[in-house]
Design a protein around this motif. Sequence first.
Motif, PDB file in Angstrom:
ATOM      1  N   UNK B  55      27.320 110.323   8.113  1.00 19.44           N
ATOM      2  CA  UNK B  55      27.878 111.422   8.913  1.00 19.44           C
ATOM      3  C   UNK B  55      29.389 111.252   9.066  1.00 19.44           C
ATOM      4  N   UNK B  56      29.841 110.000   9.245  1.00 19.33           N
ATOM      5  CA  UNK B  56      31.283 109.746   9.412  1.00 19.33           C
ATOM      6  C   UNK B  56      32.053 110.181   8.163  1.00 19.33           C
ATOM      7  N   UNK B  57      31.453 109.920   6.986  1.00 16.06           N
ATOM      8  CA  UNK B  57      32.141 110.311   5.744  1.00 16.06           C
ATOM      9  C   UNK B  57      32.396 111.811   5.727  1.00 16.06           C
ATOM     10  N   UNK B 148      21.037 117.880   9.421  1.00 10.68           N
ATOM     11  CA  UNK B 148      21.532 117.532   8.089  1.00 10.68           C
ATOM     12  C   UNK B 148      21.615 116.029   7.960  1.00 10.68           C
ATOM     13  N   UNK B 149      21.437 115.543   6.731  1.00 11.68           N
ATOM     14  CA  UNK B 149      21.479 114.099   6.516  1.00 11.68           C
ATOM     15  C   UNK B 149      22.303 113.808   5.280  1.00 11.68           C
ATOM     16  N   UNK B 150      23.632 113.704   5.464  1.00 11.10           N
ATOM     17  CA  UNK B 150      24.384 114.135   6.643  1.00 11.10           C
ATOM     18  C   UNK B 150      24.646 115.636   6.601  1.00 11.10           C
ATOM     19  N   UNK B 151      25.057 116.257   7.736  1.00 12.68           N
ATOM     20  CA  UNK B 151      25.434 117.667   7.697  1.00 12.68           C
ATOM     21  C   UNK B 151      26.661 117.833   6.793  1.00 12.68           C
ATOM     22  N   UNK B 152      26.731 118.911   6.034  1.00 15.08           N
ATOM     23  CA  UNK B 152      27.883 119.117   5.156  1.00 15.08           C
ATOM     24  C   UNK B 152      29.101 119.461   6.015  1.00 15.08           C
TER      25      UNK B 152
END
Lengths: 456, 167
Positions: B55-57, B148-152
């Motif tokens: 998610x941080x990315x 999302x995994x991760x959310x866009x």
Amino acid sequence: MMAWREAGEALAAGRAGLVSLWADGPRARLALLLDDTVQIVDHPAPDGTFPSIGRLHPPAIRLERALAESSPLVPLGLPDTRRWLDHGENPTVYPFLPVKGRHLHQIPVGPVHAGIIEPGHFRFTCDGETVVRLEERLGYVHRGVEALMAGKVPAEAARIAARISGDATVAYAFAFARAVESVLGVAVPPRAIWLRALMAELERLANHLGDVGAICNDAAFGLLLAHCSVLREEVLRACAFAFRHRLMMGCVVPGGVAVDLSREGEARLRALAARVGAAFPPLLSLYDRTASLQDRTVGTGILRPELAALWAAGGFVGRASGRDFDARRFTPPYEALSFSVPVLEAGDVDARLRIRAAEISESLGLITQILDRLPVGPLLARVPAGAGEGFSLVESFRGDVFFHLRITEGLIVRAHARDPSWFQWPLLEAAIEGNIVADFPLCNKSFNCSYAGHDL
Amino acid sequence: MRRTLLEGLRRPLTEMLPADPEMARLGLTLERAARRRLGRSLAIREVDAGSCNGCELEIIALGNPCYDLERFGLSFVASPRHADVLLVTGPVTRNMREALLRTYAATPSPKWVLAAGDCAAGCGVFAASPACMGSVASVIPVDLVVSGCPPTPARLIAALITLLGPG
């Protein structure tokens, strides 16, 4: 088979490198690297104790602290018996090491610290602006990954493995899959083997581009961050187009890969390699010609080669300090591919940046080679139920990821994952000594250790 | 050399974003209050409460020239004391629970919490772990959830704009 004590002595003498140390039921297990081969050494502990390896070889200390709090085993003679990953009932209490001396002050930072970053605590002891000592406290993102994987079938556990460290999701899924396949004797189809390497190189490319930009940004040179982050975004979009996920999460699975590469996807990746190949060299040239930027990176945060060797530090951290190791040399299909492993001796922020820059160019070459020679055929082999144990060592962008599995009747009994950060975090403490506090973000970014991968 | 490089960024890299009707609907109750109190400006403190860093990315990507979050009046700040919004990721770990509570307490009111990612929304693949507390909402009040995994990045921006209300 090497004895426990002999292994400890080989590690302490620098004849072997520590890969990992963990508990598996009533025995302590040690993985070490001897002549580029991983060996597993066991110490049965019927009385619940085993002689500490950390007593002889400091890189084992944090692993043994984590072992002691998560298993009934006791490492006898372990020099540091404080909690590590599991903070217990009162996470706010932690006995930091005592510091004595005139004119010293301390700066506590974290776990919630500046920027969009994972949580960790950094306790700086300073004399004026100079850092005299840094002590890290990690474990904040400890999610109990290994315990959670136990009792699951490989396909289900793979979903957790892919989320140990999100930036290295491909490498983790790759390492987990290879460990499963070695235990259960799965023959992975050639196309899947090559697609895994393709995804691993795309992941390395995206991360290195992001890191080069972020390191320059931490030296207040935002222009390179802007350019590098656009290139990173283009890599992620190409990955989303080719493999339906920007980070390629869930694409590598035990038995093969879950997504095929279409002709359109292949064309997109070729265009990406050409685009990054053309756009990156002028950026590196800008770095080369900007003295004010190199003034910050050259000579900053030096990691001495002796320490990198003693800690068997992987990835750009080790390679920027003279340690010539890359697990890709022992991982199919890389034996059929041509690439070189850059190694430098300087050990400073500049060297870690230049290793990344050289690896970007190598990854682009690998991506093109793989696309040129991608075999056709099935993507997935059946994963049978079975029993046994096995391990894998896979090169993520930040270094080698080690996975060890014990499986019974098709279910995982014990899973152990070791992120390269285990042997990089402690070296950051050494590299920052004598530098100024203001250079810590720069040094930290040049190491870019994983908090999540380490905390499990 | 430098001029060439600066020129390279002057091309229109920043993109228009697709409207997200679902997000607009979710935010209807929030937007009036947020807009009245804050105008078109939000300061965000990101808190990783146990994320795998995926998610941080994508949250970091919000700052790149393609998404350019600051054009919406949204900026990331270093301290919760400067923040209007906490953007929280991860299945809150036992080790981060206290830090998250203290960060929330340090954020001045009025404040909003955006839980981002499947872990923050419902603990994700870590739901069964005794080392995790559960969703972010089980620890602090949450105003908006982005899955999302991760959310866009596009979904994250849509959610943040939802907090601001329609321009």
